[in-house]
Design an enzyme around this catalytic site. Structure first.
Site, mmCIF file in Angstrom:
data_model
loop_
_atom_site.group_PDB
_atom_site.id
_atom_site.type_symbol
_atom_site.label_atom_id
_atom_site.label_comp_id
_atom_site.label_asym_id
_atom_site.label_seq_id
_atom_site.Cartn_x
_atom_site.Cartn_y
_atom_site.Cartn_z
ATOM 1 N N SER A 278 0.870 -1.386 -0.062
ATOM 2 C CA SER A 278 -0.022 -0.024 0.025
ATOM 3 C C SER A 278 0.794 1.407 0.160
ATOM 4 O O SER A 278 0.344 2.485 -0.811
ATOM 5 C CB SER A 278 -0.771 0.090 1.204
ATOM 6 O OG SER A 278 -0.322 -0.255 2.494
ATOM 7 N N HIS A 308 -2.073 -8.884 1.988
ATOM 8 C CA HIS A 308 -1.637 -7.556 2.688
ATOM 9 C C HIS A 308 -2.694 -7.210 3.658
ATOM 10 O O HIS A 308 -3.047 -8.025 4.502
ATOM 11 C CB HIS A 308 -1.444 -6.599 1.575
ATOM 12 C CG HIS A 308 -0.781 -5.095 2.041
ATOM 13 N ND1 HIS A 308 -0.286 -5.149 3.388
ATOM 14 C CD2 HIS A 308 -0.888 -4.138 1.438
ATOM 15 C CE1 HIS A 308 0.265 -3.912 3.251
ATOM 16 N NE2 HIS A 308 -0.165 -3.246 2.389
ATOM 17 N N HIS A 354 5.786 -12.964 7.392
ATOM 18 C CA HIS A 354 6.062 -11.416 7.025
ATOM 19 C C HIS A 354 7.121 -11.245 6.033
ATOM 20 O O HIS A 354 8.115 -12.119 6.333
ATOM 21 C CB HIS A 354 6.390 -10.501 8.077
ATOM 22 C CG HIS A 354 5.988 -9.253 7.764
ATOM 23 N ND1 HIS A 354 6.860 -8.207 7.328
ATOM 24 C CD2 HIS A 354 4.968 -8.125 8.131
ATOM 25 C CE1 HIS A 354 6.483 -7.086 7.361
ATOM 26 N NE2 HIS A 354 5.122 -7.229 7.620
ATOM 27 N N ARG A 363 3.435 -4.512 16.725
ATOM 28 C CA ARG A 363 1.696 -4.057 16.405
ATOM 29 C C ARG A 363 0.958 -5.287 17.216
ATOM 30 O O ARG A 363 -0.308 -5.073 17.591
ATOM 31 C CB ARG A 363 1.593 -3.772 15.049
ATOM 32 C CG ARG A 363 2.369 -2.449 14.501
ATOM 33 C CD ARG A 363 2.256 -2.508 13.001
ATOM 34 N NE ARG A 363 2.460 -3.555 12.511
ATOM 35 C CZ ARG A 363 2.475 -3.909 10.985
ATOM 36 N NH1 ARG A 363 2.024 -2.872 10.442
ATOM 37 N NH2 ARG A 363 2.839 -5.089 10.513
ATOM 38 N N ASP A 409 -2.280 -8.373 11.929
ATOM 39 C CA ASP A 409 -3.645 -8.688 11.383
ATOM 40 C C ASP A 409 -4.001 -9.928 11.959
ATOM 41 O O ASP A 409 -5.251 -10.318 12.216
ATOM 42 C CB ASP A 409 -3.697 -9.251 9.890
ATOM 43 C CG ASP A 409 -3.326 -7.960 8.925
ATOM 44 O OD1 ASP A 409 -3.683 -6.703 9.428
ATOM 45 O OD2 ASP A 409 -2.857 -7.930 7.823
HETATM 46 C C1 LIG Z 1 -0.213 -5.741 7.118
HETATM 47 C C2 LIG Z 1 0.372 -6.990 6.295
HETATM 48 O O1 LIG Z 1 0.556 -6.992 5.120
HETATM 49 S S1 LIG Z 1 1.000 -7.907 7.273
HETATM 50 C C3 LIG Z 1 0.909 -9.684 6.213
HETATM 51 C C4 LIG Z 1 -0.540 -10.038 6.075
HETATM 52 N N1 LIG Z 1 -0.693 -11.200 5.367
HETATM 53 C C5 LIG Z 1 -0.772 -12.233 5.840
HETATM 54 O O2 LIG Z 1 -0.862 -12.548 7.155
HETATM 55 C C6 LIG Z 1 -1.010 -13.585 4.814
HETATM 56 C C7 LIG Z 1 -0.130 -14.861 5.225
HETATM 57 N N2 LIG Z 1 1.278 -14.625 5.319
HETATM 58 C C8 LIG Z 1 1.927 -14.808 4.077
HETATM 59 O O3 LIG Z 1 1.135 -14.909 2.935
HETATM 60 C C9 LIG Z 1 3.293 -14.455 3.971
HETATM 61 O O4 LIG Z 1 3.861 -14.556 5.019
HETATM 62 C C10 LIG Z 1 3.444 -12.778 3.505
HETATM 63 C C11 LIG Z 1 2.696 -12.504 2.314
HETATM 64 C C12 LIG Z 1 3.278 -11.894 4.414
HETATM 65 C C13 LIG Z 1 4.928 -12.699 3.255
HETATM 66 O O5 LIG Z 1 5.413 -13.419 2.161
HETATM 67 P P1 LIG Z 1 6.908 -13.850 1.742
HETATM 68 O O6 LIG Z 1 7.853 -12.778 2.149
HETATM 69 O O7 LIG Z 1 6.935 -14.245 0.512
HETATM 70 O O8 LIG Z 1 7.106 -15.023 2.749
HETATM 71 P P2 LIG Z 1 8.418 -16.162 2.875
HETATM 72 O O9 LIG Z 1 9.459 -15.628 2.344
HETATM 73 O O10 LIG Z 1 8.269 -16.620 4.108
HETATM 74 O O11 LIG Z 1 7.552 -17.335 1.980
HETATM 75 C C14 LIG Z 1 8.103 -18.493 1.818
HETATM 76 C C15 LIG Z 1 7.083 -19.573 1.735
HETATM 77 O O12 LIG Z 1 6.518 -19.799 2.903
HETATM 78 C C16 LIG Z 1 5.097 -19.620 2.530
HETATM 79 N N3 LIG Z 1 4.317 -18.849 3.596
HETATM 80 C C17 LIG Z 1 4.761 -17.611 4.120
HETATM 81 N N4 LIG Z 1 3.932 -17.350 5.164
HETATM 82 C C18 LIG Z 1 2.992 -18.556 5.410
HETATM 83 C C19 LIG Z 1 2.024 -18.556 6.131
HETATM 84 N N5 LIG Z 1 1.414 -17.811 7.214
HETATM 85 N N6 LIG Z 1 1.313 -19.828 6.125
HETATM 86 C C20 LIG Z 1 1.722 -20.724 5.237
HETATM 87 N N7 LIG Z 1 2.769 -20.511 4.421
HETATM 88 C C21 LIG Z 1 3.538 -19.384 4.313
HETATM 89 C C22 LIG Z 1 4.997 -18.641 1.318
HETATM 90 O O13 LIG Z 1 3.518 -18.611 0.959
HETATM 91 C C23 LIG Z 1 6.027 -19.143 0.342
HETATM 92 O O14 LIG Z 1 5.679 -20.300 -0.016
HETATM 93 P P3 LIG Z 1 6.061 -20.572 -1.531
HETATM 94 O O15 LIG Z 1 7.478 -21.086 -1.521
HETATM 95 O O16 LIG Z 1 5.279 -22.013 -1.841
HETATM 96 O O17 LIG Z 1 5.746 -19.564 -2.434
HETATM 97 O O1 LIG Z 2 5.484 -4.547 5.788
HETATM 98 C C1 LIG Z 2 4.723 -5.172 5.043
HETATM 99 O O2 LIG Z 2 5.107 -5.652 4.038
HETATM 100 C C2 LIG Z 2 3.255 -5.333 5.381
HETATM 101 C C3 LIG Z 2 2.716 -4.941 6.709
HETATM 102 O O3 LIG Z 2 2.973 -5.220 7.838
HETATM 103 C C4 LIG Z 2 2.425 -3.554 6.482
HETATM 104 O O4 LIG Z 2 2.235 -2.938 5.446
HETATM 105 O O5 LIG Z 2 1.682 -3.064 7.676
#
Ligand SMILES: CC(=O)SCCNC(=O)CCNC(=O)[C@H](O)C(C)(C)COP(=O)(O)OP(=O)(O)OC[C@H]1O[C@@H](n2cnc3c(N)ncnc32)[C@H](O)[C@@H]1OP(=O)(O)O
Ligand SMILES: O=C([O-])CC(=O)C(=O)O
Length: 472
Positions: A278, A308, A354, A363, A409
């Protein structure tokens, strides 16, 4: 000086006369007190020449220094870790979490002004801190609350636009649509069309950002009241703070603890350095000199993605599904099984992992502390706590995610549902209101710095292969 002239020509009647301020120490932070509080715009304008000078010198003396190297994995891996953005408001440490202008969340909770009788910081204060790097005085924060309340009215056509959205159009789509429509009142776009000096850009961007933020409680609550309630929205109370007004307009104005929750929520969701979807999107779109309205609208559309900001909606739905499945059996074994079922289903555990953090998100911790204080016996909070105990181990054993700990979240929805805001599909709108307070200060800074249009280089895979000396 041209910058300051440009700024003052836009001063609104609400901005008070500037007088020299006296700097006092408040819990180790600088706090400015004066008989007549210096306005936010004047505070920013006064600091700007020195900031610009420092950046000019930095670039002159070190402009050709190397700040990092990029691997092929980073190129294919979502640009993770590439240092390529300037973002002044906050910096994220992978172990420690976010610092807003150098201050941790607990430090912000301590030094930022609070509402009378309240114990959580007012997000107005965080907005001030993000834009200027200074902790505002109580009076400055009260003035900002009043200024936002005074600018809060929506144009009739935007109200009608929201009212005409079908109730099954996702609240985030309605939200970004309404923010796009507010572009109609963009002072920046109008001034640009007339032809203004580049040095005046930030002043108009400031005015647009203030107007936009001011209108968000009216936009957000109208969506909520239309989709889930009777469509009636309370009027903004001009003598109240931003979070009170948002809480009240949503229909929770009688509940002091919910208002306090809003103050905490709107403070901690603001900013998370510049690379998240964002923030980066808002910055990127803004770099083409699109107005703050169009830029934020684009950022909100990114926030609406399930990886996100939409994850807070996903978390509550997932927890409720889990509750249905496991009933009152909150044993380690049954939580473990549910987590494994999610992972074996090829799904992510929402609220965990993350892109940058490698420890529990502070947070999350601040929301957990709020829950321990206000709702220690809530069954959903107990479930969240159990998941917190079990999930890191399961995710570590699963072996994929680089960070097995919870992010912001994983907790927010449980607090909202406790107070009766149970509609999970609405949650990301609240996140978006807060995120506006984080990304718009940087947009003002971008314009004040004269940041150029963003345009990284791309190559096709064949060219990358050639670059690293591989066969294709
Ligand atoms: C405000 C925010 O945006 S905070 C984030 C909110 N999002 C979530 O909570 C959704 C769940 N979490 C995720 O999908 C991820 O951890 C993300 C999108 C936040 C970060 O993604 P990345 O930086 O790519 O994470 P990472 O490098 O650890 O990923 C490696 C692998 O682990 C997996 N992984 C990461 N987090 C999770 C999880 N919570 N559950 C299961 N698998 C996961 C990824 O999907 C990826 O799999 P792949 O190799 O098959 O593609
Ligand atoms: O930092 C990030 O990639 C996601 C996140 O936690 C936010 O935007 O608040």
């Amino acid at each position: 000086m041209a910058l300051r002239l440009g700024a003052s020509s836009l001063r609104t009647s609400l901005q008070l006369a500037t007088v020299p301020t006296r700097s006092i120490a408040l819990n180790g932070a600088r706090c400015y007190s004066s008989a007549k509080a210096k306005s936010l715009k004047d505070t920013f304008a006064a600091k700007l020449p020195e900031e610009l000078e420092k950046i000019k010198k930095l670039r002159k003396d070190y402009g050709s220094k190397v700040v990092g190297e990029v691997t092929l994995d980073q190129v294919y891996g979502g640009a993770r870790g590439i240092k390529s953005l300037v973002w002044e408001g906050s910096v994220l440490d992978s172990e420690e979490g976010i610092r807003f202008r150098g201050k941790t969340i607990p430090e912000c909770q301590e030094v930022l002004p609070k509402a009378e009788g309240g114990s959580e910081p007012l997000p107005e204060g965080l907005f001030w801190l993000l834009l200027t790097g200074e902790v505002p005085s109580e009076q400055q924060v009260r003035d900002l609350s009043a200024e936002w309340a005074a600018r809060s009215d929506l144009p009739k056509f935007v109200e009608e636009l929201i009212d005409r959205c079908p109730s099954d159009l996702h609240p985030m789509a309605q939200f970004s649509l309404a923010v796009t429509a507010l572009e109609h009142g963009s002072e920046f776009a109008k001034a640009y069309a007339k032809g203004i000096n580049k040095k005046e850009y930030w002043g108009y961007t400031f005015e647009d950002s203030m107007n936009l933020i001011a209108k968000l409680p009216n936009v957000a609550s109208r969506i909520y009241r239309n989709v889930y309630k009777d469509g009636k929205v309370a009027a903004i109370q001009k003598d109240k703070d931003y979070s009170f007004n948002l809480a009240n307009q949503l229909g929770f104005g009688e509940n002091k603890d919910f208002i306090e929750l809003m103050r905490l929520y709107l403070t901690i969701h603001t900013d998370h350095e510049g690379g998240n979807v964002s923030a980066h999107t808002t910055h990127l779109v803004g770099s083409a000199l699109s107005s703050p309205y169009l830029s934020l609208s684009a950022g909100l559309q990114g926030l609406a993605g399930p990886l996100h900001g939409l994850a807070n909606q996903e978390v509550l739905n997932w927890l409720q599904e889990m509750k249905k499945t496991i009933g009152n059996d909150l044993s380690d074994e049954s939580i473990k099984k549910y987590l494994w079922d999610t992972l074996h289903g090829g799904r992510v555990v929402p609220g965990y992992g993350h892109a940058v953090l490698r420890k529990t998100d502070p947070r999350y911790v601040s929301q957990r502390e709020f829950a321990l204080k206000h709702l220690p016996d809530d069954p959903m909070f107990k479930l969240v706590s159990q998941v917190y105990k079990i999930a890191p181990g399961v995710l570590t054993e699963h072996g994929k995610t680089k960070n097995p700990y919870p992010n912001v979240d994983a907790h927010s929805g449980v607090l909202l549902q406790y107070y009766g805001l149970t509609e999970a599909s609405y949650y990301t709108v609240l996140f978006g209101v807060s995120r506006a307070l984080g990304v718009l200060p940087q947009l003002i800074i971008d314009r004040a710095y004269g940041m150029p249009i963003e345009r990284p280089k791309s190559l096709d895979s064949k060219s990358f292969a050639k670059l690293v000396g591989a066969q294709w």
